[in-house]
Design an enzyme around this catalytic site. Structure first.
Site, PDB file in Angstrom:
ATOM      1  CB  SER A 415      -0.738  -0.030   1.167  1.00 32.35           C
ATOM      2  OG  SER A 415      -1.730  -1.436   1.372  1.00 32.35           O
ATOM      3  CB  CYS A 587      -4.912  -0.252   6.067  1.00 34.79           C
ATOM      4  SG  CYS A 587      -3.761  -0.977   5.358  1.00 34.79           S
ATOM      5  CD1 TRP A 634      -0.792  -8.413   5.437  1.00 36.86           C
ATOM      6  CD2 TRP A 634      -1.660  -6.379   4.450  1.00 36.86           C
ATOM      7  NE1 TRP A 634      -0.285  -7.261   6.127  1.00 36.86           N
ATOM      8  CE2 TRP A 634      -0.816  -5.868   5.668  1.00 36.86           C
ATOM      9  CE3 TRP A 634      -2.377  -5.153   3.936  1.00 36.86           C
ATOM     10  CZ2 TRP A 634      -0.413  -4.585   5.900  1.00 36.86           C
ATOM     11  CZ3 TRP A 634      -1.918  -3.832   4.076  1.00 36.86           C
ATOM     12  CH2 TRP A 634      -1.204  -3.731   5.321  1.00 36.86           C
TER      13      TRP A 634
END
Length: 635
Positions: A415, A587, A634
């Site tokens: 990112s 995130c 992730w």
């Protein structure tokens, strides 16, 4: 700690593609080469393509002929014509990427399926194997969609949808499915299984003794010499070599290594937006490559080509050729992931000790003890191909067969931790170096993070470079700067929010009205890994961040995480979401953090919105569909 694998999923390079006059009709190609099975793959990190290749190879064992195909290269409107080929079958190995999205190479096929309601696929026999990860909200969405949609359009499913879970054991899921799939195919077409268990080579070796070294690939991803003469536009098949302008350690102490890198993209015409991902092409550790050469007893600097035995195939070579074994093992092949069972199976014949040969074949079988052995000896022990060769000392495969079987080394995505409004010519990366000890006492190192860590600004007077391109994402700041944003990103999950904060600050400097900007960050210890502390506190001081909430999980007896801070600020949070149209961004870790944060939002909606759990869940899911709750996670 378990093995840390960056999740694999894939783009092939231009060098392996035939010239532009290529046949886009898979029907004509199948007729010409008398194939009756076609295996399409939707793949982002190579696994889907790998499985497709294995299935097309399998076909031969059952007296049929198969080909693997990238849907991006063919006219998928021809699926209705597959009935022109007797005993034909289309297999789809479809991975899901991001938030339930198709992989890049299957995007056009997905659009075609959605748009063509009047398509008649009644003559099409098909089956689907889906590749996904249970940790994610939209588990195997793409595979499920293709399976359902083909049936809606009249196609005949000849075997049940297979579900592969990369959070569990994707390889085992695939083998178990495949084990039942082929007998069903044989029964459906009334063919006898030949059961030919011999190894089938796909490529033949050619050694080049007197070749001009200018014709030899030295690590380029696309065309030859593309790293010497760079030509835009830059993408997955033509990466840009960015200079590393900053590489510094972020954390003050502790046993981990967190780093901040800046890649200079001046003059590349590359554009990016906050929230996008940067893909980098790493190289394997030279020590690991040298050891492989030693164990196999070969000269790694021989120039070779591996040429496809099927001359009609679009894929002429498994990786750019001609090249040397050293280049292939350094730039093109994945030598750090635990090898899949087909690699063990095909290499077993080269073990001179019958016991070792038996164990290798057993691990590749679908018997319960074989699966258990593969799980413990390969996966749980994190053995890479070098460890396998070291621990099966009688195993001496020819290096060309090994190179044929190993998967391609994939690009890694990060990112972006900067805003192009503030940094139009540089891309920032924030990452943690992966390094751990395995059960066999070996030290395994993450390929990309260790490679990045060693990218000094100048190396022997040369500037260090990183081959990279941009992958657009849906992770975007609201269109209106006045909309409040709530950002939740512990650890390196803070990366995209550094870009968001820079961008909101830039709008403020332009005299624009900017809505509330709340940051929820988490780390272990305030004085160890509170990364970007100065920048965050400065943003709070200037009013760019209206709230800065930091959870230091290990600075007190009871653990405190970001979700606890959300609950602590629940009134404020609810007001921002429910009455002020706030956008929520999460995130970082998908397995625990993202789920716990989502649960915290459910609880806030229950408590302050007076909802039942079902209503609260629906409320949050609606925010997701409206694009007001975005995740970049992730596992």
């Amino acid at each position: 700690m378990g093995c840390v694998f960056s999740l694999p999923e894939d783009r092939r390079d231009a060098a392996e593609r035939a010239p532009t006059t290529r046949e886009t009709s898979f029907i004509e190609k199948m007729k010409k080469t008398s194939k009756n099975i076609i295996v399409f793959y939707g793949s982002q990190t190579g696994t889907g393509e790998e499985f497709a290749n294995r299935l097309s190879k399998d076909a031969q064992r059952y007296g049929m002929k198969g080909m693997a195909a990238d849907p991006e290269e063919y006219d998928m409107g021809e699926l209705s014509r597959l009935s022109e080929i007797p005993n034909s079958l289309a297999i789809f190995c479809m991975a899901t990427y991001g938030e339930g999205d198709p992989t890049d190479n299957a995007q056009d096929f997905y659009d075609w399926l959605q748009e063509n309601d009047d398509e008649d696929l009644s003559g099409l026999n098909y089956t689907v194997f889906a590749l996904g990860n249970k940790t994610y909200e939209h588990y195997n969405a793409m595979g499920k969609y293709v399976d359902k949609r083909l049936e809606e359009l009249g196609a005949k499913r000849i075997f049940d949808l297979g579900m592969g879970d990369d959070d569990g054991n994707l390889e085992e899921d695939f083998i178990s499915w495949r084990e039942q799939f082929w007998p069903a195919v044989c029964e459906h077409f009334g063919v006898e299984a030949l059961g030919d268990e011999s190894s089938i080579r796909q490529y033949e070796l050619k050694e080049h003794t007197d070749i001009n070294m200018n014709k030899v690939y030295s690590g380029e991803i696309g065309r030859l010499k593309s790293f010497e003469v760079q030509k835009p536009p830059f993408d997955s098949k033509n990466p840009f070599l960015a200079h590393v302008s900053v590489n510094r350690k972020l954390n003050k102490a502790g046993d981990r290594y967190l780093m901040h890198l800046e890649l200079d993209i001046t003059g590349s015409k590359i554009r990016y937006e906050s929230g996008d991902h940067v893909a980098v092409f790493p190289t394997n550790d030279s020590g690991l490559v040298n050891k492989l050469g030693q164990v196999l007893g070969v000269d790694l600097d021989v120039v070779i080509s591996l040429n496809n035995l099927d001359e009609e195939s679009n894929k002429k070579h498994p990786f750019p050729c001609p090249t040397t074994y050293r280049t292939a093992l350094t730039h093109y092949l994945d030598i750090t992931h635990p090898p899949r069972t087909n690699v063990l199976y095909e290499l077993a014949q080269y073990a001179s000790d019958p016991k070792e040969q038996e164990n290798m074949r057993k691990m590749a079988s679908s018997s319960p003890e074989g699966k258990a052995l593969y799980q413990s000896w390969v996966l749980d022990s994190c053995r890479n191909i070098l460890a396998v060769l070291e621990d099966f000392s009688s195993l001496k495969p020819p290096i060309d067969h090994l190179c044929e079987l190993l998967p391609r080394l994939q690009a890694r995505y990060y990112s972006i931790a900067s805003s192009s409004k503030v940094h139009p010519n540089s891309i920032h990366i924030c990452a943690v170096v992966v390094e751990y000890e395995t059960k066999t006492g070996r030290t395994n190192k993450g390929v990309a993070t260790n490679w990045l860590k060693n990218k000094l600004i100048t190396d022997n007077g040369h500037k260090s470079t990183v081959p990279m391109y941009i992958r657009k994402s849906q992770f975007r700041l609201p269109f209106k700067a006045t909309n409040p944003v709530i950002m939740i990103g512990p650890g390196t999950g803070i990366a995209p929010f550094m870009g968001f904060i820079q961008e909101r600050g830039w709008f403020k400097e332009q005299g624009k009205e900017v809505g509330e900007t709340a940051m929820f960050f988490g780390c272990r210890h305030k004085n160890e890994d509170y990364i970007y502390q100065e920048e965050l506190e400065e943003a709070e001081k200037t009013g760019v961040l209206t709230q800065l909430n930091v959870a230091f999980s290990r600075d007190q007896d009871q653990k405190v995480y970001v979700q606890h801070l959300l609950k602590k600020n629940k009134e404020d949070i609810w007001k921002l979401i429910h009455t002020e149209n706030a956008h929520i961004y999460v995130c970082g870790d998908a397995r625990y953090m993202a789920k716990d944060v989502q649960t915290a939002f459910y609880e806030i909606a229950e408590e302050l919105g007076g909802m039942t759990r079902t209503q609260a869940t629906d409320y949050i899911k609606k925010l997701m569909t409206k694009g007001r709750y975005s995740q970049d996670v992730w596992s």
